[in-house]
Design a protein around this motif. Structure first.
Motif, PDB file in Angstrom:
ATOM      1  N   THR A  25       0.798  -0.986   0.412  1.00  0.00           N
ATOM      2  CA  THR A  25      -0.207  -0.048   0.615  1.00  0.00           C
ATOM      3  C   THR A  25       1.046   1.099   0.139  1.00  0.00           C
ATOM      4  O   THR A  25       1.120   2.114  -0.998  1.00  0.00           O
ATOM      5  N   LEU A  26       1.816   1.483   0.591  1.00  0.00           N
ATOM      6  CA  LEU A  26       3.008   2.405   0.943  1.00  0.00           C
ATOM      7  C   LEU A  26       3.608   2.767  -0.024  1.00  0.00           C
ATOM      8  O   LEU A  26       4.256   3.801  -1.235  1.00  0.00           O
ATOM      9  N   GLU A  27       3.922   1.207  -0.803  1.00  0.00           N
ATOM     10  CA  GLU A  27       4.636   1.717  -1.962  1.00  0.00           C
ATOM     11  C   GLU A  27       3.760   2.185  -3.581  1.00  0.00           C
ATOM     12  O   GLU A  27       4.306   3.709  -4.351  1.00  0.00           O
ATOM     13  N   ALA A  28       2.597   1.647  -3.258  1.00  0.00           N
ATOM     14  CA  ALA A  28       1.362   2.164  -4.494  1.00  0.00           C
ATOM     15  C   ALA A  28       1.566   3.847  -3.965  1.00  0.00           C
ATOM     16  O   ALA A  28       0.644   4.623  -5.185  1.00  0.00           O
ATOM     17  N   LEU A  29       1.525   3.883  -3.025  1.00  0.00           N
ATOM     18  CA  LEU A  29       0.928   5.859  -2.655  1.00  0.00           C
ATOM     19  C   LEU A  29       2.456   6.219  -2.504  1.00  0.00           C
ATOM     20  O   LEU A  29       1.661   8.014  -3.347  1.00  0.00           O
ATOM     21  N   ASP A  30       3.097   5.929  -2.631  1.00  0.00           N
ATOM     22  CA  ASP A  30       4.737   6.646  -3.040  1.00  0.00           C
ATOM     23  C   ASP A  30       4.556   7.110  -4.543  1.00  0.00           C
ATOM     24  O   ASP A  30       4.727   7.806  -4.946  1.00  0.00           O
ATOM     25  N   SER A  31       4.360   5.840  -5.214  1.00  0.00           N
ATOM     26  CA  SER A  31       4.172   6.187  -6.940  1.00  0.00           C
ATOM     27  C   SER A  31       3.134   7.203  -7.047  1.00  0.00           C
ATOM     28  O   SER A  31       3.327   8.097  -8.136  1.00  0.00           O
ATOM     29  N   ARG A  32       1.560   6.926  -6.730  1.00  0.00           N
ATOM     30  CA  ARG A  32       0.847   7.736  -7.690  1.00  0.00           C
ATOM     31  C   ARG A  32       0.681   8.659  -6.744  1.00  0.00           C
ATOM     32  O   ARG A  32       0.302  10.168  -7.508  1.00  0.00           O
ATOM     33  N   TYR A  33       1.548   9.008  -5.429  1.00  0.00           N
ATOM     34  CA  TYR A  33       1.244  10.797  -4.565  1.00  0.00           C
ATOM     35  C   TYR A  33       2.390  10.994  -4.649  1.00  0.00           C
ATOM     36  O   TYR A  33       2.731  11.107  -2.772  1.00  0.00           O
ATOM     37  N   PRO A  34       3.594  10.655  -5.474  1.00  0.00           N
ATOM     38  CA  PRO A  34       4.580  11.058  -4.955  1.00  0.00           C
ATOM     39  C   PRO A  34       5.534  12.990  -4.234  1.00  0.00           C
ATOM     40  O   PRO A  34       6.128  12.571  -3.168  1.00  0.00           O
ATOM     41  N   PHE A  35       4.042  13.813  -4.765  1.00  0.00           N
ATOM     42  CA  PHE A  35       4.238  14.814  -3.671  1.00  0.00           C
ATOM     43  C   PHE A  35       3.504  15.369  -3.096  1.00  0.00           C
ATOM     44  O   PHE A  35       2.976  16.125  -3.101  1.00  0.00           O
ATOM     45  N   GLY A  36       3.192  14.261  -2.604  1.00  0.00           N
ATOM     46  CA  GLY A  36       1.687  14.955  -1.487  1.00  0.00           C
ATOM     47  C   GLY A  36       1.735  14.906  -0.159  1.00  0.00           C
ATOM     48  O   GLY A  36       2.867  14.823   0.126  1.00  0.00           O
ATOM     49  N   PRO A  37       0.918  14.722   0.302  1.00  0.00           N
ATOM     50  CA  PRO A  37       1.004  15.219   2.252  1.00  0.00           C
ATOM     51  C   PRO A  37       1.540  14.968   3.539  1.00  0.00           C
ATOM     52  O   PRO A  37       2.011  14.403   3.476  1.00  0.00           O
ATOM     53  N   TYR A  38       1.483  12.784   2.205  1.00  0.00           N
ATOM     54  CA  TYR A  38       2.032  12.034   3.070  1.00  0.00           C
ATOM     55  C   TYR A  38       4.073  11.671   2.253  1.00  0.00           C
ATOM     56  O   TYR A  38       3.832  10.678   3.285  1.00  0.00           O
ATOM     57  N   LYS A  39       3.918  12.076   1.599  1.00  0.00           N
ATOM     58  CA  LYS A  39       5.647  11.593   1.156  1.00  0.00           C
ATOM     59  C   LYS A  39       6.661  11.117   2.447  1.00  0.00           C
ATOM     60  O   LYS A  39       7.003   9.919   2.054  1.00  0.00           O
ATOM     61  N   THR A  40       6.799  12.045   3.343  1.00  0.00           N
ATOM     62  CA  THR A  40       7.689  12.071   3.968  1.00  0.00           C
ATOM     63  C   THR A  40       7.413  10.518   5.099  1.00  0.00           C
ATOM     64  O   THR A  40       8.134  10.197   4.852  1.00  0.00           O
ATOM     65  N   GLN A  41       6.267  10.906   5.622  1.00  0.00           N
ATOM     66  CA  GLN A  41       5.474   9.468   6.637  1.00  0.00           C
ATOM     67  C   GLN A  41       5.789   8.691   5.868  1.00  0.00           C
ATOM     68  O   GLN A  41       6.050   7.846   6.336  1.00  0.00           O
ATOM     69  N   VAL A  42       5.173   8.355   4.722  1.00  0.00           N
ATOM     70  CA  VAL A  42       5.224   7.638   3.963  1.00  0.00           C
ATOM     71  C   VAL A  42       6.517   6.837   3.672  1.00  0.00           C
ATOM     72  O   VAL A  42       6.874   5.671   3.504  1.00  0.00           O
ATOM     73  N   GLN A  43       7.775   7.416   3.558  1.00  0.00           N
ATOM     74  CA  GLN A  43       8.676   6.659   3.444  1.00  0.00           C
ATOM     75  C   GLN A  43       9.763   6.328   4.675  1.00  0.00           C
ATOM     76  O   GLN A  43      10.048   5.144   4.772  1.00  0.00           O
ATOM     77  N   LEU A  44       8.908   7.023   5.832  1.00  0.00           N
ATOM     78  CA  LEU A  44       9.563   6.670   6.552  1.00  0.00           C
ATOM     79  C   LEU A  44       8.767   5.680   7.451  1.00  0.00           C
ATOM     80  O   LEU A  44       9.538   4.487   7.751  1.00  0.00           O
ATOM     81  N   ASP A  45       7.585   5.374   7.163  1.00  0.00           N
ATOM     82  CA  ASP A  45       6.829   3.936   7.067  1.00  0.00           C
ATOM     83  C   ASP A  45       7.640   2.778   6.546  1.00  0.00           C
ATOM     84  O   ASP A  45       7.524   1.555   7.133  1.00  0.00           O
ATOM     85  N   MET A  46       7.796   3.334   4.857  1.00  0.00           N
ATOM     86  CA  MET A  46       8.484   1.975   4.211  1.00  0.00           C
ATOM     87  C   MET A  46       9.825   1.469   5.522  1.00  0.00           C
ATOM     88  O   MET A  46       9.921   0.390   4.785  1.00  0.00           O
ATOM     89  N   ILE A  47      10.341   2.133   5.382  1.00  0.00           N
ATOM     90  CA  ILE A  47      11.130   2.097   6.509  1.00  0.00           C
ATOM     91  C   ILE A  47      10.933   1.045   7.048  1.00  0.00           C
ATOM     92  O   ILE A  47      11.822  -0.054   7.327  1.00  0.00           O
ATOM     93  N   TYR A  48      10.432   1.817   8.196  1.00  0.00           N
ATOM     94  CA  TYR A  48       9.932   0.678   9.406  1.00  0.00           C
ATOM     95  C   TYR A  48       9.535  -0.570   8.822  1.00  0.00           C
ATOM     96  O   TYR A  48       9.272  -1.597   9.459  1.00  0.00           O
ATOM     97  N   SER A  49       8.689  -0.971   8.217  1.00  0.00           N
ATOM     98  CA  SER A  49       8.368  -2.003   6.615  1.00  0.00           C
ATOM     99  C   SER A  49       8.933  -2.831   6.637  1.00  0.00           C
ATOM    100  O   SER A  49       8.887  -4.192   7.144  1.00  0.00           O
ATOM    101  N   TYR A  50      10.070  -2.709   5.989  1.00  0.00           N
ATOM    102  CA  TYR A  50      10.624  -3.243   4.878  1.00  0.00           C
ATOM    103  C   TYR A  50      11.372  -3.861   6.456  1.00  0.00           C
ATOM    104  O   TYR A  50      11.535  -5.580   5.869  1.00  0.00           O
ATOM    105  N   TYR A  51      12.135  -3.024   7.731  1.00  0.00           N
ATOM    106  CA  TYR A  51      12.912  -3.558   8.452  1.00  0.00           C
ATOM    107  C   TYR A  51      12.360  -4.507   9.003  1.00  0.00           C
ATOM    108  O   TYR A  51      12.508  -6.244   9.607  1.00  0.00           O
TER     109      TYR A  51
END
Length: 250
Positions: free
Chosen positions: A55-81
């Protein structure tokens, strides 16, 4: 089959069944950024990090400059970990550092880099079976130490600094044990000088490590084999002062 082996077998079976039975759910192409982020957070809260990543990857791909962009990247880091995908976690960490070097969350990202490299140094089933594998290549442990050290130097007042310092102590002990394994190998191969040198490295580099007593033992034995009586006696005197109950002193 003993209890530990049976537990490992059941864990493997559960992982296999879960992998076979779970199919990725299709992510709606019409979902808004708000809906996608809400779904991703729900997945994370439920511990379904694989679904959260999709879901985060889809969000990052579709809305790369959206309001959640920074938090999405942080959440992806944690989720991959959390899924153990250290390669992807590190790739996302390095991407974040490159694109957001002044972020208010940069200390967290350096902390996650250290955690991820520590995770790369762990072997799940060795831990389950209580097997000591501190003889393995310590490159990930060394990198984790550097990550935590960088965090502390750049952000000494970070809320993650205290935890990082504790982890650095554990890593130092792991690196000290690795050097002891190397020294013991040299000793076994009758490379007395190399064994003594590596053991001395432990004394000079890993202050406070439990491996220091073993390092002194190796040095004393190696100097004895080399016929270096003065050096042997000096090491034994250090052992007597610090480890009076050591068997070499009896």
């Amino acid at each position: 089959m003993n209890r530990v082996s049976k537990g490992v077998a059941l864990a493997l079976l559960a992982l296999t069944l879960n992998a076979c039975s779970s199919k990725p759910e299709e992510i709606s192409k019409k979902a808004t950024a708000e809906v996608l982020y809400s779904q991703a957070r729900t997945s994370m809260e439920l511990g379904n990090y694989s679904k959260a990543i999709r879901t985060l990857e889809a969000l990052d791909s579709r809305y790369p400059f959206g309001p959640y962009k920074t938090q999405v990247q942080l959440d992806m880091i944690y989720s991959y970990y959390k899924t153990g995908d250290t390669a992807q976690a590190l790739a996302n960490i390095d991407r974040f550092i490159r694109l957001n070097p002044t972020s208010k969350d940069i200390d967290y990202v350096y902390f996650m880099r250290g955690l991820t490299n520590m995770q790369s140094d762990d072997y799940l089933f060795h831990d389950l079976l209580n097997i000591d594998r501190t003889d393995r290549d310590p490159q990930h442990a060394e990198q984790a130490f550097k990550d935590f050290d960088k965090l502390i130097k750049l952000h000494p007042t970070s809320k993650y600094a205290a935890d990082a310092r504790q982890r650095m102590k554990a890593i130092k002990n792991r690196l000290a044990r690795y050097s002891i394994h190397v020294a013991e190998y040299y000793f076994k191969m009758s490379a007395w000088s190399a064994a003594a040198s590596r053991a001395q490295y432990v004394l000079e580099t890993f202050e406070g490590s439990p491996s220091r007593e073993k390092a002194l033992e190796i040095m004393a034995k190696a100097y004895k084999e080399l016929g270096q009586k003065t050096l042997e006696n000096h090491v034994l005197s250090v052992m007597k002062a610090n480890y009076p109950n050591n068997s070499l002193l009896r």
